[in-house]
Design an enzyme around this catalytic site. Structure first.
Site, PDB file in Angstrom:
ATOM      1  N   GLU A 119       0.851  -1.184   0.000  1.00 41.58           N
ATOM      2  CA  GLU A 119       0.000   0.000   0.000  1.00 41.58           C
ATOM      3  C   GLU A 119       0.892   1.242   0.000  1.00 41.58           C
ATOM      4  O   GLU A 119       1.337   1.682   1.070  1.00 41.58           O
ATOM      5  CB  GLU A 119      -0.921  -0.023   1.231  1.00 41.58           C
ATOM      6  CG  GLU A 119      -1.838  -1.236   1.257  1.00 41.58           C
ATOM      7  CD  GLU A 119      -2.464  -1.484   2.622  1.00 41.58           C
ATOM      8  OE1 GLU A 119      -3.517  -2.142   2.645  1.00 41.58           O
ATOM      9  OE2 GLU A 119      -1.906  -1.052   3.640  1.00 41.58           O
ATOM     10  N   ASP A 148      -0.899  -0.917  10.917  1.00 44.50           N
ATOM     11  CA  ASP A 148      -0.741  -2.287  11.394  1.00 44.50           C
ATOM     12  C   ASP A 148       0.622  -2.858  11.038  1.00 44.50           C
ATOM     13  O   ASP A 148       0.981  -3.930  11.507  1.00 44.50           O
ATOM     14  CB  ASP A 148      -1.851  -3.176  10.821  1.00 44.50           C
ATOM     15  CG  ASP A 148      -2.801  -3.661  11.896  1.00 44.50           C
ATOM     16  OD1 ASP A 148      -2.798  -3.066  12.983  1.00 44.50           O
ATOM     17  OD2 ASP A 148      -3.529  -4.636  11.658  1.00 44.50           O
ATOM     18  N   LYS A 273      -8.242  -6.614   9.934  1.00 37.19           N
ATOM     19  CA  LYS A 273      -8.727  -5.234   9.892  1.00 37.19           C
ATOM     20  C   LYS A 273      -9.709  -4.935  11.022  1.00 37.19           C
ATOM     21  O   LYS A 273      -9.713  -3.823  11.576  1.00 37.19           O
ATOM     22  CB  LYS A 273      -9.393  -4.964   8.544  1.00 37.19           C
ATOM     23  CG  LYS A 273      -9.842  -3.525   8.337  1.00 37.19           C
ATOM     24  CD  LYS A 273     -10.476  -3.345   6.973  1.00 37.19           C
ATOM     25  CE  LYS A 273     -11.006  -1.935   6.770  1.00 37.19           C
ATOM     26  NZ  LYS A 273     -11.656  -1.777   5.446  1.00 37.19           N
ATOM     27  N   ASP A 297     -10.609   3.017   3.536  1.00 37.91           N
ATOM     28  CA  ASP A 297      -9.419   2.249   3.207  1.00 37.91           C
ATOM     29  C   ASP A 297      -8.299   3.224   2.869  1.00 37.91           C
ATOM     30  O   ASP A 297      -8.558   4.365   2.445  1.00 37.91           O
ATOM     31  CB  ASP A 297      -9.681   1.323   2.020  1.00 37.91           C
ATOM     32  CG  ASP A 297     -10.416   0.051   2.432  1.00 37.91           C
ATOM     33  OD1 ASP A 297     -10.487  -0.219   3.645  1.00 37.91           O
ATOM     34  OD2 ASP A 297     -10.914  -0.665   1.545  1.00 37.91           O
ATOM     35  N   ASP A 457     -16.897  -6.416   7.640  1.00 33.03           N
ATOM     36  CA  ASP A 457     -17.905  -5.417   7.322  1.00 33.03           C
ATOM     37  C   ASP A 457     -19.281  -6.056   7.152  1.00 33.03           C
ATOM     38  O   ASP A 457     -20.273  -5.583   7.707  1.00 33.03           O
ATOM     39  CB  ASP A 457     -17.504  -4.642   6.061  1.00 33.03           C
ATOM     40  CG  ASP A 457     -17.030  -5.554   4.935  1.00 33.03           C
ATOM     41  OD1 ASP A 457     -17.031  -6.796   5.100  1.00 33.03           O
ATOM     42  OD2 ASP A 457     -16.649  -5.034   3.872  1.00 33.03           O
TER      43      ASP A 457
END
Length: 745
Positions: A119, A148, A273, A297, A457
C-alpha cells in the site's frame, strides 16, 4: 417516479428525500413472476425425466441428477437474489438545510493501512490529507491512521503530510476547491471550479502549492523506498497525536491527526482489519470520542469535500437518526476503463443495483470503506442502561475505567492537548491498544467490529441489522470517494477467494442469515444477506455445467429436451429473459453494454476458481483443519499491467491453481463443440437432439476465449505460460477419461 420524504419538519424543509422508480419496480416484479413460472416448468420436466429413466433405464441417470442439482443450486441463489429487486430506491439530500457549524456533531476518520510495500505511502498520505480537507468544522474533525505494519516511516510520512496539509487545507477553503485530494487535483486539468478574486493570485498560489506537493511527494517516495520501510509483526503499542500549535485562526485551523500502531505479537491473534478498527474505536474514545466515524481504506481518498455534510442529512434526520447505524457511500475507482472494464473492477452490480435494492428494505450492507457510522451502533445495549454494574461493564468493554467513562461522556470536542490530563489519557490509550486488553471481554463478539469472519464489514452490519438498526445508501452525482480497483487477474481471484471464504464461513455457521436472521429481520432483508453468504455455492453449478454437457456430447448422451419439445422453448425463454434483464439493469445504471460480456466472463472465472477455493477453505476451517488468513490486495501499480488493462487484454500472470482449471474446462468444451459440429456435418447427427448441449459448450468456449487466446495466440508477458497449457491439457484429458464413466452410468 415517486418522491417521498424521510423528514416531518414542520416547515416542510426535509434534509433528504427518497425516490421510487415505479417503472423499474413493475418490470422487476413481472420478471420475477414469469421467470418463476418458467423455473417450475423446468423442474417438472427434470423430475418427470428422472422418473422415466428410473423406470425404463433407457439413459444414464447420473448426468440428469447432476444437471438437476445444478439447476436447484442456481434457482436457490436466484430466489435469494430477487429480494434486491423488490423495492430499489435512490436518495437526494439538502446539505444547505443543516444546522449551523457549531451545532454539527463531531466526526472521527478511521484510515487503516497494513503493509507499506503493498500500500504505497504516498497514496495513504493523499487519503489522510483529503480527509483533513473535508468541508467540515476542523475542530470537529479528527483523523486517525492505524498502521498495522508498525513502520516508523509511516509516522514520518504523516508528519510531512501535516506540514503540507497546513498549506493545502487553507488553499482548498480559500478557493472552494472541489477535488481535495492533492495528487488527483494536480494530475487533473489546470482549470478547476474555484472561487477567485484574481486569476493571477490563484494561479501563483496554485503553482506554489504544486511545487510544495512535489517536494512532499519526493520525500515520501524516498522514504517508502528505503530499507527501513517494512512491516513489523512484533512491536509494542505506539500512539502519537500530531498537534498543529501554530494554527490559531479559523482560516488555518487544522483537524487533529493521530498515529496509532497497536501492539502486535506473533503469539496473539490480531483479527486483521476488524482488530485494527476496534483499537481505533477505543483509542479515539479517549482523545475525541466523536459520535460519528468515517471509515476509509488507505487508498480510498475523499473526492468530494461535502460528503460529511451529505451524510449528516441522514444522521440528523429526526425520523431516521434514532435507528440509523450508518450511511454507505459507493466505492468509485479512478482506474476503471468503461469500455475495457474486463475485471469488473468497478463493482457496478453491488453499488448501483444490490445496495439500492437493500436500501428499499432496511438499508445496505457495510462495505468496508466509504461509510459514516454511528459510534453507538458498535456498542452493546448495556452501555445505554442506567443501572448497569461496573463489573458487568468491564466484562463487556474491558478494564479501562477511562474508556467506560467515555461511553456516557457527552461529545464535546477533542481533548485539550495543553492540559496535564492529556498525557495521562495518552498513556491509557497504549493500554487500550495492547494485545491483552481484549482478553475475557466481548470485543469482536458483541462489541465493536466482529471477528467471526474475515469479511468483518458484512458480519458487523448483519449483526447491526439483526438488532433493528437501519442503514442508508447514498450515491451522489459526484463520487464522494475514489480509489483504485484491481487491474490484474491474480488480485481479482485472490480477492474473490478471500471474500468467498469469509461469506461461506457465515453461511455454514449458526449465524446463517436464513436461520439466525429470519427471526430478527424481515424475510426480504434476510434473503439479501443470505444471497451474499451463499452465492459462492454457485461453484457447484459452474463445475457441473462446464463438465457434464460436453462429456454427454462426446459420449452421445442427451440431457436436455429436443428442439421440437415444448420444454425447449422454456429453456430458451429462461436464458434469453435473464440475459435481457441483466442488460436492462446494466443500461439503467449508465454502464456500457460491454459490461454484460465482462461481468459474465468474470462470474464464470470466479465461479470455477474463487468460489470453489473459498468455499473449500470455509468448510475446512469449519472442520478445524485450517485457520483464516488475510493478505491486503496489492495497491502497487505496474506499467505493463496497466497497459494491458487499458487495452482490454487479460493479464494471466497468476498461479496455475487458478489457470489450470479454467483452461482445462474451456478446452474440454471447445473439443466437445468441434466434435459435435463434425458429427452433424459428416455423420448426419440430428442437431435438434443435441442443440442445447452444443450451445452450452459453445457459450463456455466463447466466454473463455481470452484463455484460448492467452494459450495459443499471444506472445506478450501477460500470456499463459506453456507449462500451464500442458498441465491444462493433461487435466482436461483426466476429466474426459474419468468423466466418461460418470455420464454413461
Amino acid at each position: 417516479m415517486a418522491l417521498q420524504t424521510n423528514n416531518s419538519n414542520p416547515d416542510d424543509h426535509p434534509l433528504n428525500l427518497f425516490h421510487i422508480k415505479k417503472t423499474s419496480l413493475i418490470i422487476n416484479r413481472l420478471y420475477i413472476l414469469f421467470h418463476s413460472i418458467a423455473i417450475i416448468l423446468i423442474f417438472y420436466f427434470r423430475t418427470t425425466s428422472i422418473i422415466t429413466i428410473l423406470n425404463s433405464k433407457s439413459q444414464p441417470l447420473i448426468p440428469h441428477l447432476l444437471i438437476f442439482i445444478s439447476e436447484l443450486t442456481l434457482t436457490f441463489i436466484w430466489i435469494l437474489n430477487q429480494a434486491y429487486y423488490w423495492r430499489p430506491i435512490t436518495r437526494t439530500v439538502f446539505p444547505d438545510r443543516l444546522p449551523e457549524d457549531e451545532h454539527l456533531p463531531a466526526i472521527d476518520v478511521f484510515i487503516c493501512t497494513a503493509d507499506p510495500r503493498a500500500e504505497p505511502l504516498l497514496g495513504v498520505m493523499n487519503t489522510v490529507i483529503s480527509a483533513m480537507a473535508l468541508n467540515y468544522p476542523p475542530e470537529k474533525l479528527c483523523v486517525y491512521v492505524s498502521d498495522d505494519g508498525g513502520c516508523h516511516v509511516t509516522l514520518e510520512a504523516m508528519r510531512e503530510a501535516l506540514k503540507f496539509a497546513k498549506m493545502w487545507v487553507p488553499f482548498c477553503n480559500k478557493y472552494g476547491v472541489s477535488n481535495i485530494c492533492p495528487d488527483s487535483y494536480f494530475a487533473g486539468p489546470e482549470v478547476d471550479e474555484v472561487v477567485v478574486d484574481s486569476d493571477d493570485e490563484f494561479t501563483d498560489e496554485r503553482q506554489m502549492i504544486k511545487v510544495e506537493y512535489e517536494s512532499f511527494a519526493q520525500k515520501v517516495n524516498r522514504a517508502s523506498q528505503s530499507a527501513s520501510c517494512i512491516s513489523n509483526k512484533d512491536h509494542s503499542a505506539f500512539i502519537e497525536v500530531l498537534v498543529d500549535h501554530e494554527s490559531t485562526h479559523d482560516e488555518t485551523k487544522m483537524p487533529l491527526l493521530v498515529y496509532v500502531s497497536r501492539e502486535k505479537r506473533p503469539s496473539h491473534h490480531h483479527h486483521f482489519k476488524a482488530g485494527a478498527l476496534n483499537t481505533l474505536l477505543r483509542v479515539s474514545s479517549l482523545i475525541s470520542n466523536s459520535p460519528y466515524i468515517l471509515g476509509l481504506d488507505c487508498d480510498m481518498y475523499c473526492n468530494d469535500k461535502n460528503s460529511a455534510r451529505q451524510a449528516m442529512c441522514f444522521h440528523l434526520d429526526p425520523k431516521l437518526s434514532s435507528s440509523l447505524a450508518f450511511v454507505q457511500f459507493p466505492q468509485t475507482f479512478h482506474n476503471v476503463v468503461s469500455k475495457h472494464n474486463i475485471y469488473e473492477g468497478d463493482l457496478r452490480c453491488i453499488f448501483k443495483t444490490l445496495w439500492r435494492g437493500m436500501d428499499g428494505i432496511k438499508g445496505p450492507c457495510l462495505s468496508g470503506t466509504c461509510y459514516y457510522l454511528k459510534r453507538e451502533a458498535l456498542y452493546n445495549p448495556p452501555s445505554t442502561q442506567k443501572d448497569i454494574k461496573l463489573e458487568e461493564l468491564k466484562h463487556c468493554f474491558g478494564s479501562s475505567n477511562e474508556f467506560i467513562s467515555s461511553l456516557s461522556k457527552k461529545y464535546n470536542g477533542k481533548l485539550d492537548c495543553q492540559k496535564d490530563s492529556f498525557y495521562e489519557s495518552l498513556q491509557e490509550t497504549k493500554h487500550l491498544a495492547s494485545c491483552e486488553y481484549e482478553n475475557d471481554t466481548k470485543w469482536g463478539h458483541e462489541v465493536g467490529f466482529r471477528y467471526f469472519s474475515v469479511v468483518e464489514d458484512y458480519f458487523t452490519s448483519f449483526n447491526m441489522h439483526c438488532k433493528n438498526w437501519s442503514s442508508v445508501h447514498y450515491m451522489p452525482s459526484r463520487p464522494s470517494f475514489m480509489g483504485s480497483c484491481v487491474t490484474n487477474l491474480n488480485d481479482l481471484l485472490i480477492q474473490g477467494t478471500r471474500w468467498s471464504a469469509g461469506l461461506m464461513e457465515v453461511a455454514l455457521s449458526r449465524f446463517s442469515p436464513l436461520v439466525y436472521g429470519s427471526s430478527r429481520m424481515s424475510i426480504l432483508q434476510s434473503f439479501c444477506y443470505a444471497w451474499l453468504a451463499f452465492f459462492p455455492a454457485a461453484f457447484v453449478s459452474f463445475w457441473i455445467l462446464s463438465i457434464v454437457p460436453p462429456l454427454s456430447l462426446l459420449n452421445n448422451v442427451t440431457i436436455y429436451p429436443k428442439v421440437t419439445d415444448p420444454y425447449f422453448l422454456v429453456l430458451v425463454y429462461v436464458f434469453v429473459l435473464s440475459n435481457l434483464q441483466h442488460m436492462r439493469e446494466i443500461h439503467s445504471t449508465g454502464a456500457s453494454l460491454h459490461s454484460w460480456k465482462h461481468e459474465q466472463r468474470v462470474w464464470m472465472m470466479k465461479g470455477i476458481t474463487s468460489y470453489l477455493y473459498g468455499s473449500t477453505h470455509a468448510i475446512m476451517e469449519k472442520l478445524g483443519f485450517k485457520e483464516a488468513s488475510f493478505l491486503p490486495t496489492n495497491k502497487v501499480t505496474n506499467e505493463d499491467e496497466e497497459k494491458l488493462h487499458q487495452m482490454g487484454i487479460y493479464n494471466f500472470q497468476t498461479s496455475s491453481i487458478f489457470l489450470v482449471p479454467l483452461c482445462s474446462l474451456v478446452m474440454l468444451n471447445l473439443l466437445a463443440f468441434v466434435v459435435t459440429i463434425i458429427r452433424i456435418t459428416f455423420y448426419k447427427v440430428y442437431i435438434n437432439e443435441v442443440f442445447v448441449q452444443m450451445f452450452l459448450t459453445f457459450y463456455v468456449a466463447l466466454m473463455g476465449y481470452p484463455l484460448l487466446e492467452g494459450m495459443i495466440l499471444r506472445k506478450d508477458k501477460g500470456r499463459i505460460a506453456s507449462n500451464v497449457s500442458c498441465y491444462s491439457l493433461v487435466f482436461s484429458f483426466c476429466i474426459f477419461s474419468f468423466g466418461k464413466f460418470l455420464v454413461t452410468y
